[in-house]
Design an enzyme around this catalytic site. Structure first.
Site, PDB file in Angstrom:
ATOM      1  N   PRO A 114       1.731 -15.303  16.647  1.00  0.00           N
ATOM      2  CA  PRO A 114       0.721 -15.934  15.918  1.00  0.00           C
ATOM      3  C   PRO A 114      -0.008 -15.427  14.704  1.00  0.00           C
ATOM      4  CG  PRO A 114      -0.367 -15.413  17.867  1.00  0.00           C
ATOM      5  CD  PRO A 114       1.332 -14.799  17.947  1.00  0.00           C
ATOM      6  N   CYS A 115       0.525 -14.788  13.634  1.00  0.00           N
ATOM      7  CA  CYS A 115      -0.136 -14.302  12.619  1.00  0.00           C
ATOM      8  C   CYS A 115      -0.948 -15.205  11.782  1.00  0.00           C
ATOM      9  CB  CYS A 115       0.918 -13.559  11.507  1.00  0.00           C
ATOM     10  SG  CYS A 115       2.299 -14.627  10.848  1.00  0.00           S
TER      11      CYS A 115
END
Length: 280
Positions: free
Chosen positions: A246-247
């Protein structure tokens, strides 16, 4: 996800773009609906079905003030408790365990020689994705606009691999992440190629709970390299697995969401949607 869901997201993305530009003026339901050529009734209905909350509530999640507040409240959780408890520390992720299994130096160097990679195209809440897997786990996930360009990008990462268009169980399991029901997930593994530093950054991103946010500096601190914010940003920018790693949950310390490899509006949509699901 159906083709209709994908079309609905395109309309919602346009609305989110408008909200991102005009959130300070707190635009009314009528203004936003008019911008995307829908009646207020149909827009409210479509948006609430997609996000789980009203456009007005969603706007609050996009507000920089909200992001700053969330960062302040979650600071201890991200840097301490979250790092210690991992994904099991959040209610909606209690059944999910993600393990990064980095490729061997030989696999990294030879561009995927002897690797058999399955890939498929899927519709999600946030548009179409191309997803790929080896026998060990997911190796690629990217939001896409054009299939040929997306496939070309995938093959450039593993130029010597053998590719087969096939939706396998590994991919099906991972795609559950785009639904609200996380209880259906079994163990998900990621089979990635990257430098030791990149793998460390990506593994740290996995520990940011759904609905929470972190900053580049906080990530650098967690990996015991507080002066590496710029290097952390570079590692995040080349993340090969959208959403699963989850950048999109990493923002600027100012509270601004910043850029995103797959589009700033999509990043806002991901952050707002997750906040809505977590707080609903």
């Amino acid at each position: 996800m159906t083709i209709k869901d994908n079309i609905d997201y395109q309309r919602i993305e346009k609305a989110i773009s408008y909200l991102n530009t005009n959130f300070k003026s707190q635009p009314s339901l009528n203004e936003i609906a008019s911008y995307i050529n829908l009646s207020p009734y149909h827009f409210q209905r479509m948006f609430t079905k997609w996000a789980g909350v009203s456009p007005k509530k969603f706007l609050q999640y996009l507000n920089i003030t909200y992001a700053k507040k969330l960062l302040k409240e979650k600071n201890i959780s991200i840097t301490e408790a979250t790092y210690e408890t991992g994904l099991s520390g959040t209610g909606r992720l209690h059944d999910l365990f993600i393990n990064i299994e980095g490729m061997t130096p030989g696999e990294y160097k030879n561009g995927g020689t002897q690797l058999h990679i399955n890939y498929s195209i899927a519709n999600t809440h946030f548009g179409k994705v191309i997803i790929a897997s080896t026998g060990k786990g997911i190796c690629h996930l990217s939001f896409m606009t054009h299939k040929e360009l997306a496939l070309q990008e995938l093959k450039s990462e593993f130029p010597n691999a053998r590719f087969i268009q096939n939706l396998d169980p590994i991919q099906k399991n991972a795609l559950f992440l785009f639904t609200k029901d996380w209880s259906q997930l079994n163990q998900i593994k990621l089979h990635l190629k990257g430098t030791p530093f990149q793998l460390k950054v990506w593994e740290t991103l996995l520990k940011i709970p759904k609905g929470s946010l972190s900053t580049y500096g906080q990530i650098a601190g967690i990996i015991n390299n507080p002066n590496a914010s710029r290097a952390v940003g570079s590692a995040i920018a080349v993340n090969p697995v959208a959403y699963l790693i989850p950048c999109h949950r990493v923002i600027k310390v100012s509270g601004e969401f910043g850029e995103y490899h797959w589009g700033a509006n999509r990043k806002s949509a991901l952050i707002g949607w997750e906040a809505a699901q977590t707080n609903s």
